[in-house]
Design a protein around this motif. Structure first.
Motif, short mmCIF file in Angstrom:
data_model
loop_
_atom_site.label_atom_id
_atom_site.label_comp_id
_atom_site.label_asym_id
_atom_site.label_seq_id
_atom_site.Cartn_x
_atom_site.Cartn_y
_atom_site.Cartn_z
N ILE A 19 38.94 53.62 -50.53
CA ILE A 19 37.55 53.87 -50.15
C ILE A 19 37.31 53.38 -48.72
O ILE A 19 36.62 54.03 -47.94
CB ILE A 19 36.57 53.21 -51.15
CG1 ILE A 19 36.70 53.87 -52.52
CG2 ILE A 19 35.13 53.31 -50.65
CD1 ILE A 19 35.85 53.25 -53.62
N GLU A 20 37.91 52.23 -48.39
CA GLU A 20 37.78 51.72 -47.02
C GLU A 20 38.26 52.75 -46.00
O GLU A 20 37.68 52.90 -44.93
CB GLU A 20 38.59 50.42 -46.85
CG GLU A 20 37.86 49.15 -47.23
CD GLU A 20 36.76 48.76 -46.23
OE1 GLU A 20 36.64 49.41 -45.17
OE2 GLU A 20 36.02 47.82 -46.53
N VAL A 21 39.32 53.45 -46.33
CA VAL A 21 39.87 54.46 -45.41
C VAL A 21 39.02 55.73 -45.41
O VAL A 21 38.73 56.31 -44.36
CB VAL A 21 41.33 54.81 -45.81
CG1 VAL A 21 41.84 56.00 -45.00
CG2 VAL A 21 42.23 53.59 -45.61
N PHE A 43 26.05 55.19 -44.00
CA PHE A 43 27.42 54.84 -44.38
C PHE A 43 27.46 53.44 -45.00
O PHE A 43 28.20 53.20 -45.96
CB PHE A 43 28.35 54.98 -43.18
CG PHE A 43 28.50 56.41 -42.72
CD1 PHE A 43 29.47 57.23 -43.28
CD2 PHE A 43 27.64 56.95 -41.78
CE1 PHE A 43 29.59 58.56 -42.89
CE2 PHE A 43 27.74 58.29 -41.38
CZ PHE A 43 28.73 59.09 -41.94
N ASP A 44 26.65 52.54 -44.46
CA ASP A 44 26.56 51.20 -45.05
C ASP A 44 26.10 51.29 -46.51
O ASP A 44 26.64 50.61 -47.38
CB ASP A 44 25.56 50.34 -44.27
CG ASP A 44 26.07 49.97 -42.88
OD1 ASP A 44 27.29 50.10 -42.66
OD2 ASP A 44 25.25 49.58 -42.03
N ALA A 45 25.11 52.13 -46.76
CA ALA A 45 24.57 52.25 -48.13
C ALA A 45 25.59 52.91 -49.06
O ALA A 45 25.73 52.51 -50.22
CB ALA A 45 23.26 53.04 -48.12
N MET A 46 26.30 53.91 -48.55
CA MET A 46 27.34 54.55 -49.36
C MET A 46 28.43 53.53 -49.70
O MET A 46 28.90 53.47 -50.84
CB MET A 46 27.94 55.74 -48.61
CG MET A 46 27.01 56.94 -48.47
SD MET A 46 27.65 58.22 -47.33
CE MET A 46 29.03 58.89 -48.30
N LEU A 59 31.79 50.10 -52.99
CA LEU A 59 32.82 49.07 -52.72
C LEU A 59 32.46 47.78 -53.45
O LEU A 59 31.30 47.54 -53.77
CB LEU A 59 32.91 48.78 -51.21
CG LEU A 59 33.71 49.76 -50.35
CD1 LEU A 59 33.49 49.46 -48.88
CD2 LEU A 59 35.20 49.69 -50.68
N GLY A 60 33.48 46.97 -53.68
CA GLY A 60 33.23 45.61 -54.15
C GLY A 60 32.67 45.49 -55.54
O GLY A 60 31.60 44.92 -55.73
#
Lengths: 299, 299
Positions: free
Chosen positions: B23-25, B38-41, B46-47
């Protein structure tokens, strides 16, 4: 041999009818307990709209001799995504709109939760339609359609543009930022629609690029015309509330350029869009006419 | 030759790590003006989470010798869709939840409009990922993945189940209707995840059917266990508020069957799920263990 060009009005009316019929088939009424979801999806995408994006798909596909049934499925998928974006955009947390295409918005006709799900359903079903073998015999073509439409509609396309639009409510944008906002918010989906015919027709790079360039200018012209309608149109003509950008203090092409320069710019872009179609000869007459239509329309 | 089976816990932890990295990639931080989207997505996917669906994808793919990088992209796409559904489900107009995986829900950490768009973005990007040639060399396989995932997630799958869930708030459902609701709401996505390996590995019909039957029972067992956790678990364990179905007066497997019969039923289903995997021999040991895990888990 392509059929003879009809007048633009007749051709657009044709597409409106075909798209309506295609959506009826792809999204029939349901007898299931969750019928309300299908009702809301149908309400959100039947009975209204100029179907500009489907028209671009149908016309670009016609230039390459694509089977019209394949083009129509692609056109319907594009319209599903366009309509989902309107349903979500109208939600109270977003634009909080009450009127769309002269009717109550989906969350008022149904309810907010149903409107969220109806939008999600339309978005998802669009990809199901494109991936189905009925859309094109060649799976490579179907994958290209899915990838290109997802890019145009996703965070680096329409959804990114909608995010910028939210940011524009509190942050002043310059003309460059507004141009980028509009390219993402409406331009990418218009570009996909115009290029879809080339994908379906497995056309070469020059054809792709010509349609891309056409759509780029067309999309901007379309948006400037939209901003002008928001200032000069009436709610009855436009089918949705007008003057809202001004009230919200949102920067638009018109607020920055003024109505006269904005109109000149839109016409200049429309002319430029038409010129990109030279390589297609008179097969592209309808797409040329569309470019002029989008800036002169009153709805 | 498939690698030796590790213990389930270690294998699941492995998948959690791999999915996080993937997901990071696929969804890196953004420097653009719309970075908030993108932060919200990223916040939404993530995490956290057991990554059960990705694990099913990875394990079913492993049985057919699928390139793990291809399986991982498919697993990430499934997780994008799962997470989008949670983001939208948590919205005030839907479940109005404040807590998810022990953290504030997306609309509270950001805002409602951003949460709607983040969900839309995750849903759309999932299809972009699947349609890309990096997911599988064969476009036919990619189209099958897109079509099957869209069906599982769409109005005749997860979104239809969410609509039924809304209806269940005001209409009493019998055990048949609840079973159908849960099959749609969570079962179809679990089924896609289990079958994805067979699609990626171009396996034959018997393999497809075995995984489908496994996933059918697994999905129901999973949901009954979820209902049990809502009654018996604590917020700290589960990472989200518990006891909400009871307060809402919503019929669940547990409210109809009682906790004892529900638990028996879940265990019976888990055993039955495992039996469907016979044709795979010990290659399916991990999937068998998952079936027992989902009913015994405390989170």
């Amino acid at each position: 041999m392509p059929s003879l060009p009809k007048t633009l009005t007749a051709a657009m009316a044709d597409t409106v009818e075909q798209v309506e019929a295609a959506i009826e088939v792809l999204l029939p009424r349901s007898n299931l307990m969750e019928a309300r979801l299908f009702d809301a999806m149908r309400y959100g995408c039947l009975g209204g709209g100029k179907r500009l994006r489907p028209f671009l798909v149908m016309e670009s596909a016609r230039m390459f001799g694509v089977n019209p049934a394949c083009a129509l499925r692609t056109a319907a998928a594009v319209e599903f995504i366009h309509c989902y974006s309107l349903v979500h955009d109208d939600l109270p947390a977003m634009d909080d709109s009450e009127l769309r295409r002269g009717r109550k918005t989906v969350h008022l006709e149904f309810d907010e939760a149903t409107a969220i799900l109806a939008g999600d359903g339309l978005l998802t079903q669009a990809f199901e339609i494109l991936a189905d073998h009925e859309t094109h015999e060649d799976p490579q073509v179907r994958c290209k359609l899915v990838a290109a439409l997802a890019k145009a509609a996703g965070p680096r396309g329409m959804v990114g543009g909608q995010m910028l639009d939210l940011i524009a409510e509190t942050t002043p944008l310059d003309i460059g930022a507004i141009t980028r906002l509009q390219r993402l918010k409406t331009g990418e989906m218009i570009a996909f629609s115009a290029v879809a015919g080339a994908i379906l027709g497995r056309a070469g790079a020059p054809q792709h690029h010509a349609l891309q360039a056409y759509a780029h200018d067309l999309g901007l012209a379309f948006q400037i015309a939209d901003d002008l309608l928001d200032v000069e149109g009436s709610q009855d003509e436009v089918g949705k509330p007008v003057g809202r950008d001004d009230v919200a203090g949102k920067a638009t092409f018109v607020s920055i350029l003024g109505t006269e320069r904005a109109r000149d710019q839109a016409r200049r872009l429309a002319g430029q869009a038409a010129q990109h179609l030279e390589i297609f000869g008179d097969r592209a007459d309808m797409l040329r006419q569309v470019a002029h239509y989008v800036v002169e329309r009153r709805t």
